[in-house]
Design a protein around this motif. Structure first.
Motif, PDB file in Angstrom:
ATOM      1  N   ASP A   8      46.117  37.467  45.856  1.00 40.77           N
ATOM      2  CA  ASP A   8      45.773  38.538  44.686  1.00 40.77           C
ATOM      3  C   ASP A   8      45.652  40.089  45.227  1.00 40.77           C
ATOM      4  OD1 ASP A   8      45.254  36.854  42.656  1.00 40.77           O
ATOM      5  OD2 ASP A   8      43.121  36.734  43.293  1.00 40.77           O
ATOM      6  N   VAL A   9      44.900  40.118  46.440  1.00 39.22           N
ATOM      7  CA  VAL A   9      44.868  41.524  47.055  1.00 39.22           C
ATOM      8  C   VAL A   9      45.112  41.510  48.515  1.00 39.22           C
ATOM      9  CG1 VAL A   9      43.186  43.524  47.712  1.00 39.22           C
ATOM     10  CG2 VAL A   9      42.992  41.722  45.432  1.00 39.22           C
ATOM     11  N   ASN A  28      33.631  38.702  44.322  1.00 38.37           N
ATOM     12  CA  ASN A  28      34.040  38.827  42.882  1.00 38.37           C
ATOM     13  C   ASN A  28      35.023  38.077  42.519  1.00 38.37           C
ATOM     14  OD1 ASN A  28      31.512  40.666  41.882  1.00 38.37           O
ATOM     15  ND2 ASN A  28      32.410  41.719  43.418  1.00 38.37           N
ATOM     16  N   GLY A  29      35.711  37.074  43.445  1.00 34.08           N
ATOM     17  CA  GLY A  29      36.755  35.988  42.835  1.00 34.08           C
ATOM     18  C   GLY A  29      38.012  36.401  43.175  1.00 34.08           C
ATOM     19  N   ALA A  30      38.362  37.380  43.817  1.00 35.55           N
ATOM     20  CA  ALA A  30      39.516  37.962  44.017  1.00 35.55           C
ATOM     21  C   ALA A  30      39.978  36.807  45.429  1.00 35.55           C
ATOM     22  CB  ALA A  30      39.784  39.143  44.321  1.00 35.55           C
ATOM     23  N   VAL A 310      36.326  47.019  41.844  1.00 39.53           N
ATOM     24  CA  VAL A 310      37.328  47.024  40.937  1.00 39.53           C
ATOM     25  C   VAL A 310      38.444  46.230  41.175  1.00 39.53           C
ATOM     26  CG1 VAL A 310      39.078  49.112  39.921  1.00 39.53           C
ATOM     27  CG2 VAL A 310      36.540  49.706  40.518  1.00 39.53           C
ATOM     28  N   ALA A 311      38.857  46.110  42.484  1.00 38.30           N
ATOM     29  CA  ALA A 311      40.083  45.163  42.665  1.00 38.30           C
ATOM     30  C   ALA A 311      39.917  43.809  41.914  1.00 38.30           C
ATOM     31  CB  ALA A 311      40.366  45.228  44.091  1.00 38.30           C
ATOM     32  N   ALA A 312      38.397  43.414  42.191  1.00 40.93           N
ATOM     33  CA  ALA A 312      38.259  42.061  41.465  1.00 40.93           C
ATOM     34  C   ALA A 312      38.382  42.113  40.148  1.00 40.93           C
ATOM     35  CB  ALA A 312      36.789  41.580  42.007  1.00 40.93           C
TER      36      ALA A 312
END
Lengths: 397, 67
Positions: A8-9, A28-30, A310-312
């Motif tokens: 994702d990131v 946070n899940g990413a 914010v990424a998540a």
């Protein structure tokens, strides 16, 4: 290679900002990959290793003895004549902080990122930002002689002062010479210092910057210098000025140098914009270093947390547009921007003063009992005695 | 052109960030200069330890390439 084809990131840079962004994105899940070009997280150290206590208010970081080595009680700022002002930690609050071991601190933060679920790749260089029809699709990495494309929905540039991610993705990170410093530091031992204070020396001993002594103990300290590039005339001036300072100070007579550290530090205002479609910048890459002190750790970590969160959120919403990423822009600016601009103004003023004016400044500040170190209070005190020194800053009072 | 004294270089990247043309890339301990260098000399001043120097090439005769 040891990692997957897709995340994702991808966070580029394993310093405090990058590790913190990776940690909070993963928490946070990413699905996160943290890439560090060096063979070891935290090494070589390129830092004065002073950190403000502000950081502990914002981010879940627990000081441990492997890196939190000396909490100081005050900072002393010495003028050219030798007079100094003492900034008491009790009054200046979080501005006065601690001296840390950056190599262990960076490993601690990277460990927290890994615990939160981020994967870490060391000795892995990002050699290109990949695009498909203009849209960022990931990065090309090189590791131990192999190259590989890794795709990502979002790339976070936490690659420091010389950020390539920022430049490749079209941000103008060019610095004016008045906003760049050249720095050199020795980690010295066999000293006999008062470890309760961090010391700063301003004036012609360090044109446009300062000399610092950050003690880790009575015996060991980082002794360094930063010079403003616009005041540097020729090669090797950082080294020459630092060596001269040490040579002229009896405290260093029997000291030895255990390590030499160098680097560039920006002392600019922050970038006007640190996001674009599928990209966010954080820390030194986004010019978040405090322009007055040159300190970057706290700001990088504080912004890194917002960046990761914010990424998540972007991953959950599957929206990686610049518009969505304004949540990060808004969040970090609320926490840091006002102080960054205020300190930038203060720096601009300070670097314009000669030794005589700096001594007057120190004299005024040591004479008045400042209850807190607000810019307003300092300027008011100076105006009462030397109004000509603050003439162009009347509007700030 | 810029000449690097590897014996002095700390591989710290101060020159990379100071370069207005993005002509320097630091890969671990290897400093690469690309063709975008304009000989402005900022990196020479930015280098804390004096590892870089600007070699004046203007006015020097470049030998013609003969087939």
């Amino acid at each position: 290679m040891f990692f997957k084809d897709s995340y994702d990131v991808i966070v580029v840079g394993g310093g405090p900002s990058g590790s913190t962004a990776a940690r909070y994105a993963a928490r946070n899940g990413a699905d996160v990959l943290l890439v560090e070009k060096r063979q070891e997280i935290g090494s070589p150290v390129r830092c004065g290793e002073g950190v403000s206590m502000e950081i502990f208010k914002h981010v879940d970081i627990k000081p441990d003895s492997s890196w939190f080595v000396n909490q100081v009680t005050g900072a002393r700022i010495f003028g050219p004549s030798g007079k100094f002002i003492l900034i008491d930690a009790k009054k200046a609050g979080d501005e006065v902080g601690a001296v840390i071991e950056r190599d262990n601190f960076d490993k601690y933060l990277a460990t927290e990122a890994a615990r939160a679920g981020a994967e870490i790749a060391t000795k892995t260089s990002v050699v290109a930002l990949n695009r498909d029809g203009g849209e960022i699709t990931g990065v090309r990495v090189r590791r131990m002689g192999e190259e590989k494309d890794v795709s990502a929905k979002l790339v976070i540039g936490a690659d420091g002062f010389e950020s390539q991610i920022a430049r490749w993705s079209g941000f103008n990170t060019n610095l004016k010479t008045r906003d760049t410093t050249s720095n050199l530091q020795y980690r010295m031992t066999n000293l006999d210092l008062d470890p309760r204070f961090t010391d700063f020396y301003i004036g012609s001993v360090a044109p446009g910057g300062y000399v610092w002594i950050f003690p880790k103990s009575r015996e060991v300290a980082n002794v360094g210098i930063g010079l403003l590039l616009s005041k540097i005339k020729g090669p090797s001036e950082a080294k020459d000025y630092l060596d001269a300072f040490i040579e002229n100070d009896i405290r260093f007579k029997n000291a030895s140098i255990m390590e030499t550290v160098s680097g560039g530090v920006s002392v600019s205002a922050p970038l006007d914009k640190v996001t674009a479609d599928r990209i966010m910048l954080v820390g030194d890459a986004a010019r978040m270093i405090d322009p007055l002190t040159g300190g970057g750790i706290s700001n990088g970590v504080i912004a890194g947390k917002v960046c990761g969160e914010v990424a998540a959120e972007a991953v959950k919403a599957q929206d990686f547009s610049d518009e969505f990423l304004q949540r990060y822009e808004k969040g970090w600016r609320e926490l840091l921007e006002e102080k960054l601009y205020r300190d930038y103004m203060a720096k601009e003023k300070l670097v314009s003063l000669d030794d005589v004016a700096l001594d007057k400044l120190i004299e005024v500040m040591s004479a008045v009992r400042l209850e807190n170190l607000s810019t307003k209070e300092i300027l008011t005190a100076i105006r009462s005695k030397y109004p000509e020194l603050v003439k162009e800053f009347e509007d700030l009072i | 052109m810029i000449e690097l004294n590897d014996d002095k270089c700390m591989h710290c990247g101060a020159c990379v960030g100071a370069c207005p043309a993005n002509a320097i890339y630091l890969n671990e301990v290897i400093l690469d200069f690309n063709d975008d260098c304009t000989d402005c000399g900022l990196c020479v001043r930015a280098c804390p330890v004096g590892a870089l120097s600007l070699i004046r090439t203007r006015g020097l005769k470049v030998p013609a390439v003969t087939a």
